[in-house]
Enzyme design. Structure first.
Site, PDB file in Angstrom:
ATOM      1  N   THR A  20     -19.000   5.283   7.855  1.00 18.64           N
ATOM      2  CA  THR A  20     -19.583   4.514   8.958  1.00 18.64           C
ATOM      3  C   THR A  20     -18.990   4.843  10.343  1.00 18.64           C
ATOM      4  O   THR A  20     -19.379   4.230  11.331  1.00 18.64           O
ATOM      5  CB  THR A  20     -19.425   3.007   8.698  1.00 18.64           C
ATOM      6  OG1 THR A  20     -18.030   2.748   8.488  1.00 18.64           O
ATOM      7  CG2 THR A  20     -20.198   2.578   7.481  1.00 18.64           C
ATOM      8  N   ASP A  87      -8.491  -4.311  -3.122  1.00 16.64           N
ATOM      9  CA  ASP A  87      -8.253  -3.920  -1.735  1.00 16.64           C
ATOM     10  C   ASP A  87      -9.119  -4.858  -0.883  1.00 16.64           C
ATOM     11  O   ASP A  87     -10.338  -4.716  -0.852  1.00 16.64           O
ATOM     12  CB  ASP A  87      -8.657  -2.453  -1.528  1.00 16.64           C
ATOM     13  CG  ASP A  87      -8.361  -1.969  -0.119  1.00 16.64           C
ATOM     14  OD1 ASP A  87      -7.914  -2.781   0.719  1.00 16.64           O
ATOM     15  OD2 ASP A  87      -8.582  -0.771   0.152  1.00 16.64           O
ATOM     16  N   ASP A  92      -8.754  -3.947  10.562  1.00 15.65           N
ATOM     17  CA  ASP A  92      -7.540  -3.187  10.837  1.00 15.65           C
ATOM     18  C   ASP A  92      -7.198  -3.348  12.318  1.00 15.65           C
ATOM     19  O   ASP A  92      -8.067  -3.694  13.117  1.00 15.65           O
ATOM     20  CB  ASP A  92      -7.781  -1.702  10.506  1.00 15.65           C
ATOM     21  CG  ASP A  92      -6.499  -0.976  10.115  1.00 15.65           C
ATOM     22  OD1 ASP A  92      -5.403  -1.556  10.245  1.00 15.65           O
ATOM     23  OD2 ASP A  92      -6.605   0.184   9.669  1.00 15.65           O
ATOM     24  N   ASN A 120      -3.890  -4.016   4.271  1.00 16.63           N
ATOM     25  CA  ASN A 120      -3.113  -3.480   5.393  1.00 16.63           C
ATOM     26  C   ASN A 120      -2.511  -4.680   6.149  1.00 16.63           C
ATOM     27  O   ASN A 120      -2.695  -5.837   5.754  1.00 16.63           O
ATOM     28  CB  ASN A 120      -3.975  -2.551   6.273  1.00 16.63           C
ATOM     29  CG  ASN A 120      -5.183  -3.248   6.877  1.00 16.63           C
ATOM     30  OD1 ASN A 120      -5.138  -4.452   7.155  1.00 16.63           O
ATOM     31  ND2 ASN A 120      -6.272  -2.516   7.081  1.00 16.63           N
ATOM     32  N   GLN A 121      -1.801  -4.409   7.219  1.00 16.50           N
ATOM     33  CA  GLN A 121      -1.086  -5.483   7.926  1.00 16.50           C
ATOM     34  C   GLN A 121      -2.047  -6.556   8.429  1.00 16.50           C
ATOM     35  O   GLN A 121      -1.813  -7.764   8.244  1.00 16.50           O
ATOM     36  CB  GLN A 121      -0.288  -4.889   9.096  1.00 16.50           C
ATOM     37  CG  GLN A 121       0.489  -5.952   9.866  1.00 16.50           C
ATOM     38  CD  GLN A 121       1.421  -5.373  10.915  1.00 16.50           C
ATOM     39  OE1 GLN A 121       1.754  -4.192  10.885  1.00 16.50           O
ATOM     40  NE2 GLN A 121       1.848  -6.203  11.850  1.00 16.50           N
ATOM     41  N   GLY A 197      -7.513   4.207   2.731  1.00 13.46           N
ATOM     42  CA  GLY A 197      -7.269   2.963   1.994  1.00 13.46           C
ATOM     43  C   GLY A 197      -7.790   3.068   0.562  1.00 13.46           C
ATOM     44  O   GLY A 197      -7.127   2.652  -0.386  1.00 13.46           O
ATOM     45  N   ASP A 198      -8.977   3.653   0.407  1.00  8.23           N
ATOM     46  CA  ASP A 198      -9.564   3.837  -0.926  1.00  8.23           C
ATOM     47  C   ASP A 198      -8.707   4.774  -1.770  1.00  8.23           C
ATOM     48  O   ASP A 198      -8.487   4.543  -2.965  1.00  8.23           O
ATOM     49  CB  ASP A 198     -10.972   4.451  -0.818  1.00  8.23           C
ATOM     50  CG  ASP A 198     -11.968   3.518  -0.152  1.00  8.23           C
ATOM     51  OD1 ASP A 198     -11.740   2.294  -0.178  1.00  8.23           O
ATOM     52  OD2 ASP A 198     -12.964   4.020   0.374  1.00  8.23           O
TER      53      ASP A 198
HETATM   54  P1  ATP Z   1      -8.713   2.135   5.565  1.00  9.83           P
HETATM   55  O1  ATP Z   1      -8.915   2.181   7.044  1.00  9.83           O
HETATM   56  O2  ATP Z   1      -9.099   3.400   4.851  1.00  9.83           O
HETATM   57  O3  ATP Z   1      -9.248   0.902   4.925  1.00  9.83           O
HETATM   58  P2  ATP Z   1      -6.238   0.781   5.439  1.00  9.83           P
HETATM   59  O4  ATP Z   1      -6.114   0.293   6.847  1.00  9.83           O
HETATM   60  O5  ATP Z   1      -6.674  -0.178   4.425  1.00  9.83           O
HETATM   61  O6  ATP Z   1      -7.139   2.086   5.388  1.00  9.83           O
HETATM   62  P3  ATP Z   1      -3.801   2.086   5.749  1.00  9.83           P
HETATM   63  O7  ATP Z   1      -2.588   1.346   5.421  1.00  9.83           O
HETATM   64  O8  ATP Z   1      -4.172   2.280   7.179  1.00  9.83           O
HETATM   65  O9  ATP Z   1      -4.927   1.385   4.928  1.00  9.83           O
HETATM   66  O10 ATP Z   1      -3.776   3.525   5.108  1.00  9.83           O
HETATM   67  C1  ATP Z   1      -3.539   3.695   3.729  1.00  9.83           C
HETATM   68  C2  ATP Z   1      -2.556   4.816   3.535  1.00  9.83           C
HETATM   69  O11 ATP Z   1      -3.075   6.003   4.136  1.00  9.83           O
HETATM   70  C3  ATP Z   1      -1.198   4.590   4.177  1.00  9.83           C
HETATM   71  O12 ATP Z   1      -0.322   3.978   3.268  1.00  9.83           O
HETATM   72  C4  ATP Z   1      -0.763   6.015   4.489  1.00  9.83           C
HETATM   73  O13 ATP Z   1      -0.163   6.570   3.331  1.00  9.83           O
HETATM   74  C5  ATP Z   1      -2.052   6.759   4.729  1.00  9.83           C
HETATM   75  N1  ATP Z   1      -2.395   6.968   6.135  1.00  9.83           N
HETATM   76  C6  ATP Z   1      -3.489   6.510   6.777  1.00  9.83           C
HETATM   77  N2  ATP Z   1      -3.524   6.949   8.043  1.00  9.83           N
HETATM   78  C7  ATP Z   1      -2.428   7.713   8.209  1.00  9.83           C
HETATM   79  C8  ATP Z   1      -1.891   8.480   9.313  1.00  9.83           C
HETATM   80  N3  ATP Z   1      -2.499   8.543  10.500  1.00  9.83           N
HETATM   81  N4  ATP Z   1      -0.733   9.129   9.104  1.00  9.83           N
HETATM   82  C9  ATP Z   1      -0.108   9.083   7.928  1.00  9.83           C
HETATM   83  N5  ATP Z   1      -0.547   8.395   6.865  1.00  9.83           N
HETATM   84  C10 ATP Z   1      -1.694   7.724   6.996  1.00  9.83           C
HETATM   85 MG    MG Z   2      -5.284   1.273   8.453  1.00 10.66          MG
HETATM   86 NA    NA Z   3      -5.044  -1.059   2.393  1.00 15.76          NA
HETATM   87 MG    MG Z   4      -8.543  -0.578   3.959  1.00 13.16          MG
END
Ligand code: ATP
Ligand code: MG
Ligand code: NA
Ligand code: MG
Length: 273
Positions: A20, A87, A92, A120-121, A197-198
């Site tokens: 997306t 998840d 984000d 995520n956070q 994330g996936d």
């Molecule tokens: P998504 O946007 O796919 O849903 P998320 O926000 O749920 O991701 P994140 O914690 O951002 O999850 O990313 C998952 C994992 O991907 C992190 O633990 C890290 O290992 C890796 N990752 C994502 N982006 C980066 C980056 N820019 N540099 C290094 N590692 C990254």
């Molecule tokens: Mg993220």
């Molecule tokens: Na995540």
């Molecule tokens: Mg995610």
């Protein structure tokens, strides 16, 4: 998950032409009733008892998410050892990219049936109503999540690292009720990837069965780093010197990384416990 030995039955909650972040999307969104039809098919053949795990990711609609909870309950009634990895995809970097109406469903209905959660956070802040500004805050938020049910909570990335590193923070409740908590630094790659994330959630599901939680997280992060390093290198080559890689050039190099998925060798340095 297939590369790591799992027979996977996938239900595409969406079937889109592309992710997306591209300007245009064509495709379909699976409706709640259509999910029911698929589960009915499995039920009518007595196939619902064969599952060991369930993994959910992006879900756009609260009624679909509620139906998912019903499926988890049915699968767990048939196999009490079934592990549900959730998840809780909502947003984000401080903002929702899904409907906020998902939040109460994740918080009040999904968490109580989930075993492993990988927010995520931003997502754990939403689920707990607590802002995270320190590792101590993160630990408190993870406690709130544990109290709702899940034995394993992994904040896949936080901004609590330094300028060069993201910080993953994990908390696992062992069978005897004691907790293992640890953190791992993740070197930041200079790009915005889609699908990380996936990838994290699926690798974690696979490794959590084969290793203790700390080793599983190291293997996941190791594979992630290999995939992202390979992806960024290829993207830069495709973009050409001095150009910023675009969406297409940054598509994750998954199949090219098959060996790093099978055998995540490089030990990743972990931050202090
Ligand atoms: P998504 O946007 O796919 O849903 P998320 O926000 O749920 O991701 P994140 O914690 O951002 O999850 O990313 C998952 C994992 O991907 C992190 O633990 C890290 O290992 C890796 N990752 C994502 N982006 C980066 C980056 N820019 N540099 C290094 N590692 C990254
Ligand atoms: Mg993220
Ligand atoms: Na995540
Ligand atoms: Mg995610």
């Amino acid at each position: 998950m297939q590369v790591l030995g799992y027979e996977v039955d996938a239900i595409n909650s969406v079937q889109f032409s592309n992710h997306t972040q591209y300007p245009h999307i064509g495709g379909q969104i699976l409706k709640c009733g259509e999910l029911k039809e698929l589960v009915n098919g499995l039920r009518n053949n007595g196939l619902l008892c064969k599952y060991s795990h369930l993994l959910t990711g992006y879900i756009g609609d609260p009624s679909f998410l509620q139906e998912t909870v019903a499926v988890v309950k049915e699968l767990k009634a048939l196999n009490p050892h079934l592990v549900y990895v959730c998840d809780p995809v909502m947003g984000d970097h401080g903002r929702f990219y899904t409907s906020e109406t998902l939040l109460p469903v994740y918080r009040d209905e999904v968490l109580p049936v989930a075993d492993i959660v990988v927010p995520n956070q931003f997502e754990i802040e939403c689920l707990t109503g607590k802002k995270i500004a320190s590792v101590c805050d993160a630990v408190n938020a993870m406690k709130v999540v544990h109290d709702k049910g899940p034995h394993t909570v992994i904040i896949t990335s936080t901004e609590l690292g330094d300028t060069d590193n993201l910080l993953m923070i994990a908390s696992h409740r062992k069978g005897d009720g004691s907790f293992v908590r640890f953190q791992q630094k993740i070197p930041v790659q200079d790009a915005v990837f889609v699908g990380t994330g996936d990838l994290f959630a699926s690798l974690l599901l696979a490794w959590s069965e084969k290793a203790d939680i700390k080793e599983a997280c190291s293997k996941v992060i190791s594979t992630m780093q290999h995939v992202l390093t390979r992806t960024l290198k290829a993207a830069k080559e495709l973009a050409g010197e001095g150009n910023k890689p675009n969406c297409m050039q940054l598509e994750l190099q998954l199949i090219q990384s098959i060996r790093d998925i099978e055998t995540p060798t490089t030990p990743v340095p972990s931050a202090e416990d």
